[in-house]
Design a protein around this motif. Structure first.
Motif, PDB file in Angstrom:
ATOM      1  N   HIS A 212       0.827  -1.216   0.000  1.00 47.61           N
ATOM      2  CA  HIS A 212       0.000   0.000   0.000  1.00 47.61           C
ATOM      3  C   HIS A 212       0.858   1.261   0.000  1.00 47.61           C
ATOM      4  O   HIS A 212       0.455   2.286  -0.550  1.00 47.61           O
ATOM      5  N   SER A 213       2.027   1.192   0.622  1.00 50.62           N
ATOM      6  CA  SER A 213       2.942   2.341   0.509  1.00 50.62           C
ATOM      7  C   SER A 213       3.536   2.393  -0.896  1.00 50.62           C
ATOM      8  O   SER A 213       3.768   3.476  -1.444  1.00 50.62           O
ATOM      9  N   ALA A 256      -5.165   7.471  -5.584  1.00 55.25           N
ATOM     10  CA  ALA A 256      -3.967   6.893  -4.980  1.00 55.25           C
ATOM     11  C   ALA A 256      -3.187   7.936  -4.181  1.00 55.25           C
ATOM     12  O   ALA A 256      -2.556   7.610  -3.170  1.00 55.25           O
ATOM     13  N   LEU A 257      -3.238   9.181  -4.609  1.00 56.64           N
ATOM     14  CA  LEU A 257      -2.478  10.245  -3.947  1.00 56.64           C
ATOM     15  C   LEU A 257      -3.214  10.868  -2.766  1.00 56.64           C
ATOM     16  O   LEU A 257      -2.572  11.466  -1.892  1.00 56.64           O
ATOM     17  N   ALA A 262      -4.516   3.788   3.691  1.00 55.65           N
ATOM     18  CA  ALA A 262      -3.611   3.160   2.725  1.00 55.65           C
ATOM     19  C   ALA A 262      -4.305   2.072   1.920  1.00 55.65           C
ATOM     20  O   ALA A 262      -4.034   1.885   0.736  1.00 55.65           O
ATOM     21  N   THR A 263      -5.219   1.346   2.568  1.00 57.01           N
ATOM     22  CA  THR A 263      -5.899   0.253   1.875  1.00 57.01           C
ATOM     23  C   THR A 263      -6.874   0.749   0.814  1.00 57.01           C
ATOM     24  O   THR A 263      -7.338  -0.045  -0.015  1.00 57.01           O
ATOM     25  N   ASP A 264      -7.203   2.043   0.840  1.00 57.74           N
ATOM     26  CA  ASP A 264      -8.104   2.609  -0.169  1.00 57.74           C
ATOM     27  C   ASP A 264      -7.357   3.067  -1.419  1.00 57.74           C
ATOM     28  O   ASP A 264      -7.981   3.498  -2.393  1.00 57.74           O
ATOM     29  N   GLU A 270      -4.824  -1.535 -11.147  1.00 58.14           N
ATOM     30  CA  GLU A 270      -5.929  -0.613 -11.454  1.00 58.14           C
ATOM     31  C   GLU A 270      -5.428   0.559 -12.293  1.00 58.14           C
ATOM     32  O   GLU A 270      -6.137   1.035 -13.191  1.00 58.14           O
ATOM     33  N   LEU A 271      -4.223   1.024 -12.011  1.00 61.07           N
ATOM     34  CA  LEU A 271      -3.654   2.100 -12.826  1.00 61.07           C
ATOM     35  C   LEU A 271      -3.400   1.623 -14.256  1.00 61.07           C
ATOM     36  O   LEU A 271      -3.624   2.364 -15.212  1.00 61.07           O
TER      37      LEU A 271
END
Length: 415
Positions: A212-213, A256-257, A262-264, A270-271
């Motif tokens: 997630h990071s 994402a930004l 973090a899990t969202d 997906e990108l």
């Protein structure tokens, strides 16, 4: 078995990060050795072992991407029981340039870092680098997102996405990721390059990093590389919207930004999907060479085909299944990278492979080992239970015998 079997050739780097030296292996063109400043911990050594063998368990599609775009670790260098280094394939020559000095002379061949992808056209031209237009930048990020998606599929935490950990190729945008040997599975000890701070994984906490990071770092890398805006990632995001319009790709990057958990954060897969969808529809703007085809070198580069930027067609992510990896893959010599072959159609049950020390960096090709298969004892046949049926037959026979004797008694006049 030890460092003496990977003799030192031309030195590529010294005292950088966790390595004390990186050099070409003498007599083994296309391979490099990275020697660590100190032996790996047991946990890091175990992760490296898994990384070395993971490609043998991958699909052919993923192996193709590994061979084309990643400096994957192929063998460990041991000093007794300790892991003191690693062998990797060197990036193809197309990822190296000779930078022009102020004196007018040129440097020795040096890797073309992503840092130059973000540089202004003038800065690149002064050093003899072909500036990256939007089409090249889009291709580079398509390549890097594909690598990020592969990492996510295998729960690999790369952690240190930055300008210094990937190369790009002039004129094509082909990308090549390095420093894979210190990746971990599931979580990784906190690490961060200056200027790549993650608000949900702050330096003051130094909590373990996860996939997630990685999602945030990869999104930040994307908006910065596509726009050349180096500072605030949200400023880079807004510049990207101005450049290519608001679309599913930029929407996914924004999530994402900005996600508060973090899990969202959307993952690299997906990108990739959003990128492809937007590319199919046509990016809204591409001011430089908007309609020009950008050929991708087949030799010695690591992708084939061509892309078109701007409406009606836009760059699409190269499918690893159809990417041509020129022999010998992503090395510059004449060896088959990692000596991997397609897995047999019928899986063979084998015991887990023993990790390679490096008796030689160029082992004889063998069939790829299959993942170990857990086995259990075969069920034993159940004995048939016939005792009750047998007793019934005995009792019935006895009764019939008594009836026969009784009838004989009266018929014969036995008294």
């Amino acid at each position: 078995m030890g460092p003496e079997e990977v003799p030192e050739g031309r030195v590529l780097d010294r005292e950088n990060g966790e390595s004390r030296i990186v050099y070409e292996i003498a007599g083994s063109k296309g391979w490099i050795a990275k020697m660590y400043k100190k032996p790996l911990s047991d946990t890091a050594a175990a992760d490296l072992r898994k990384l070395v063998y993971l490609p043998t368990l991958m699909s052919q599609r993923d192996q193709t991407l590994v061979d084309a775009s990643i400096a994957w670790p192929v063998a460990r260098i041991l000093d007794g029981p300790q892991v003191v280094g690693v062998v990797m394939a060197k990036a193809p020559d197309s990822f190296f340039v000779r930078l022009r000095k102020l004196s007018g002379t040129a440097t020795d061949a040096t890797p073309l870092l992503l840092d130059w992808l973000v540089m202004s056209g003038d800065a690149c031209a002064k050093r003899g680098i072909q500036p990256a237009d939007l089409s090249v930048r889009l291709r580079a990020m398509a390549e890097l997102l594909a690598v990020g998606a592969l990492f996510a599929r295998y729960d690999i935490v790369y952690a240190d996405w930055s300008y210094n950990n990937a190369f790009w190729e002039q004129g094509t945008g082909a990308a090549f990721v390095i420093d894979m040997d210190t990746c971990a599975f599931g979580t990784r000890k906190w690490i961060q390059s200056v200027g790549w701070e993650d608000p949900l994984f702050p330096e003051k906490k130094k909590q373990p990093l996860t996939i997630h990071s990685d999602r945030y770092k990869l999104a930040m890398l994307t908006v910065r590389c596509l726009t050349g805006v180096r500072q605030d990632p949200m400023e880079a995001y807004r510049a990207l919207v101005d450049l290519i319009g608001s679309n599913p790709f930029t929407d996914t990057l924004e999530q994402a930004l900005t996600a508060s958990r973090a899990t969202d954060r959307p993952g690299p897969t997906e990108l990739v999907v959003a990128f492809r969808h937007t590319a199919d529809q046509g990016f809204a703007a591409a001011p430089v060479h908007a309609a020009a085809n950008v050929p991708v070198n087949a030799t010695p580069g690591n992708v084939t085909g061509q892309i078109r930027v701007g409406a009606p067609s836009s760059p699409s992510l190269v499918d690893p299944a159809v990417r041509s990896v020129p022999n010998p893959g992503n090395v510059t010599g004449n060896v088959d990278l990692r000596n991997r072959v397609p897995k047999p159609a019928t899986p063979q049950r084998t015991s887990a492979p023993e990790p390679a020390s490096v008796s030689a960096p160029l082992p004889t090709p063998t069939s790829a080992p299959e993942p170990p298969v857990a086995t259990t004892a075969s069920p034993q046949p159940v004995q048939r239970q016939e005792s009750s049926n047998h007793a019934l037959v005995v009792v019935t026979g006895a009764v019939l015998l008594l009836i026969a004797l009784f009838l004989a008694h009266f018929a014969l006049g036995w008294v």
